[in-house]
Design an enzyme around this catalytic site. Structure first.
Site, PDB file in Angstrom:
ATOM      1  N   CYS A 123       0.828  -1.220   0.000  1.00 59.69           N
ATOM      2  CA  CYS A 123       0.000   0.000   0.000  1.00 59.69           C
ATOM      3  C   CYS A 123       0.849   1.250   0.000  1.00 59.69           C
ATOM      4  CB  CYS A 123      -0.894   0.070   1.231  1.00 59.69           C
ATOM      5  SG  CYS A 123      -2.018  -1.287   1.402  1.00 59.69           S
TER       6      CYS A 123
ATOM      7  N   LYS B 281      -3.393  -8.432 -10.053  1.00 61.36           N
ATOM      8  CA  LYS B 281      -2.593  -9.101 -11.084  1.00 61.36           C
ATOM      9  C   LYS B 281      -2.380 -10.587 -10.774  1.00 61.36           C
ATOM     10  CE  LYS B 281       1.980  -7.925  -9.458  1.00 61.36           C
ATOM     11  NZ  LYS B 281       3.118  -7.123  -9.710  1.00 61.36           N
TER      12      LYS B 281
END
Ligand code: ME8
Length: 635
Positions: A130, A299
């Site tokens: 993050c 992903k």
């Protein structure tokens, strides 16, 4: 002067390739930008890539590349994907561009000079995924709630932005502007978060730990924290204060993001803008996550949801339609190819595609390929003119779309348009313009029905533009309209009598078997996976007698068959013209799948499928070895 409208997507990290999640936000922003352009606004749509920070540096190291080489490669992948998806962005910003880095440094210097930034020590749990520190309260089982990875305790001397002093002001701003953050659930989430004391924001990283960033202008042993760098893209892309583009668009800015980055956008960003003396954005529009089997798509989930793979397989408009229609903006939605194919077949192939093919075919066959004259005297239904109802239905759809789009409720906008599509289909069924007219009144009514159907189709060709740009253009072109439309063009009567009409067929081909590459139309394809007896029971097989057969014009493969099922006659289209002459078939008893949804092939509606076997290029139709009456069940 047209009202200005400035819309941004997040700038995406270049450690990832564009997947369904990125594509959704970008398609949403594109649909909104197209809608505002259609409504006459002067629109600026921005997207781009976020290229600094730990995440990129680590991904580059892993790939054995420099961070800039990785950024160049993946930024190009995003740019190319948006091009292929027909995204109408006006600009694409990269945070490694000088126009951006210069402005970030100018804002940092301004805040430093104004005493908004100080040097302090900070220690906390950090998530590299993050790129941010987590408070004790946010940590779940010692892990990052988003990435499910262990956090790293980091303590270091850093520069801090005095964010805490803006807490009161921010709460008041959000309370006074109920739609500053929307939908409401995210506004509530932020207000909830702001109930606890707001900490100052660490806005630097020592170069000893991270080099890949924009150096602080007042201490070059540090680089700028990636969020402080990234958020400023929305301003730097317009050239910053003083640039005419900035002055024109900034007062109208709205952002679109997903819920993962709501805190940075709803807390850090307004405080940064306030400290820098810049106006706040109008709205932060927050959507939920696309999930796959309940897991957020990222992903790691692989190819299936790569944006381009879906577009390649099903076409751009179908992809756009599915994501805009399926997700309630603000909530999560689970992706499934079954749901995709279901929507494609039902809403696009059946409802819209068939409507376009029906109306254009009727106009070509019954009105010499021209929009007929208006004949109010013959309006079907007299005072209670059905045409009037249809026009009213369109005006309602247009108003509903407008209201929905003001709230970023894309799914509601499409539902309103599809209600209208249903109304037009019902109008055609009711007025039955194909019926042989018995009098001049009936002939007048038929022309009036065709006129209204043509107007309805034209209006759809305009109103669908933001959502299905390619299909909308084909519809307008079939009705002789070129150029870029505006909402003012979506009006009854805009399509002048006499305008030429061309048949459109196969606007959205049905997906028959999503695993079979190219099934032969009208003939059962290759063996698929195993099915249960229950599944087999859903297929209604019947004996059918071929009453008439003729080639489908302009097709080498297709024959149009009229078959009798005893009580009813039907038209079927079968891909057997290379194997059977029409005359060979008349009188034959064949086996058909009788409960298939209709499909239009080369402009002919097919209501069933003839069974045939094939091997080594040879094809043989299934017939009976003993006589049975037409309509008999086959099991
Ligand atoms: O956060 N469902 O970049 P990012 C829906 N660089 N949307 C999704 C999604 C999903 N499963 N996955 C990603 C960053 N998105 C920062 C932004 S902005 C100043 C800096 C979309 O590459 C969604 O828009 O991680 C989300 O907010 C964004 O991609 C995150 O992209």
């Amino acid at each position: 002067m047209s009202p200005a409208f400035y819309l941004t997507t997040p700038i995406y990290y270049v450690n990832d390739r564009p997947h369904l999640g990125h594509a959704y936000t970008t398609i949403v922003a594109d649909a909104m930008a197209r809608y505002r352009r259609l409504a006459g606004d002067d629109v600026w749509l921005l997207t781009g890539t976020d290229e600094h920070g730990d995440k990129i540096a680590q991904a580059a190291a892993k790939a054995g590349m420099t961070p800039l080489a990785l950024a160049d490669q993946n930024s190009a992948a995003f740019r190319e994907t948006w091009k292929v998806l027909g995204i109408s962005n006006d600009d694409f910003i990269r945070t490694t561009e000088p126009r951006h880095t210069k402005l970030v440094q100018a804002i940092l210097q301004k805040l430093w000079d104004a005493g908004e930034i100080y040097l302090g020590t900070y220690g906390a749990n950090y998530c590299f995924g993050c790129e941010r520190f987590y408070t004790e309260k946010e940590i779940v089982d010692g892990k990052c709630p988003d990435h499910q990875t262990r956090l790293t305790w980091i303590e270091e001397e850093n520069y801090f932005f005095k964010m805490s002093k803006y807490q009161r002001w921010l709460i008041e701003h959000i309370e006074r502007h109920p739609d500053f953050v929307r939908p409401e659930r995210y506004r509530n989430e932020i207000l909830g978060f702001l109930r606890d004391p707001l900490q100052d924001l660490s806005i630097s990283r020592p170069k000893t730990r991270l080099e890949w960033g924009i150096p602080l202008p007042f201490d070059d042993t540090y680089v700028t924290y990636v969020w402080f760098d990234a958020l400023i893209n929305y301003v730097s892309a317009l050239g910053g204060p003083g640039d005419p583009r900035f002055e024109k668009y900034w007062p109208h800015v709205q952002h679109v993001i997903a819920k993962d980055i709501v805190k940075a956008h709803a807390i850090y960003w307004p405080c940064m803008l306030k400290a820098a003396g810049l106006d706040l954005y109008r709205h932060l529009n927050v959507h939920g996550y696309w999930t796959l089997g309940g897991q957020k798509i990222s992903k790691s989930v692989g190819n299936l949801v790569e944006a381009l793979a879906l577009k390649e397989k099903y076409g751009n408009d179908a992809f756009r339609y599915f994501v805009l229609r399926e997700m309630v903006f603000g909530l999560d939605a689970d992706f499934s190819e079954e749901a995709f194919v279901g929507r494609l077949n039902a809403d696009l192939a059946n409802d819209l595609g068939n409507l376009v093919s029906r109306v254009t075919t009727l106009l070509v066959n019954l009105s010499e390929g021209r929009v007929p004259e208006t004949t109010p005297a013959f309006e079907v239904g007299g005072d209670h003119a059905l045409g009037g109802d249809l026009k009213g239905a369109f005006e309602k759809a247009r108003a509903d779309v407008d209201a929905a789009m003001r709230e970023f409720a894309f799914q509601r906008a499409l539902a309103a348009i599809w209600e209208f599509v249903g109304a037009v289909n019902r109008y055609i069924d009711t007025t039955a313009p194909w019926a042989r007219p018995a009098s001049h009144i009936a002939r007048g009514q038929r022309l009036s029905a065709l006129y209204n159907a043509a107007q309805a189709l034209w209006c759809l060709g305009v109103l669908l533009e933001p959502f299905l740009p390619e299909a909308a253009r084909k519809i307008r072109q079939a009705l002789g309209g070129g150029g870029v439309p505006t909402l003012r063009d979506a009006q009854w009567g805009r399509l002048a009598p006499g305008a030429s009409v061309q048949k459109v067929s196969g606007l959205f081909p049905r997906v028959v078997d999503r695993k079979a590459a190219a099934p032969v139309p009208g003939v059962v394809g290759a063996a698929g996976s195993r099915i249960s007896l229950d599944d087999f029971g859903k297929i209604e097989l019947r004996v059918a007698e071929v009453v008439a057969a003729e080639p489908v014009p302009k097709s080498k493969k297709l024959l149009k068959l009229t078959v009798s099922l005893g009580a009813e006659q039907r038209t079927l289209v079968a891909g057997i013209a290379e194997h059977y002459a029409p005359a060979d078939l008349v009188g034959k008893k064949v086996v058909v799948v009788a409960n298939l949804e209709p499909a239009t092939l080369m402009g002919v509606e097919s209501n069933g499928m003839v069974l045939a076997g094939s091997a080594d290029g040879k094809l043989a139709i299934l017939t009976l070895d003993r006589d049975l009456p037409p309509g008999a069940k086959v099991r």
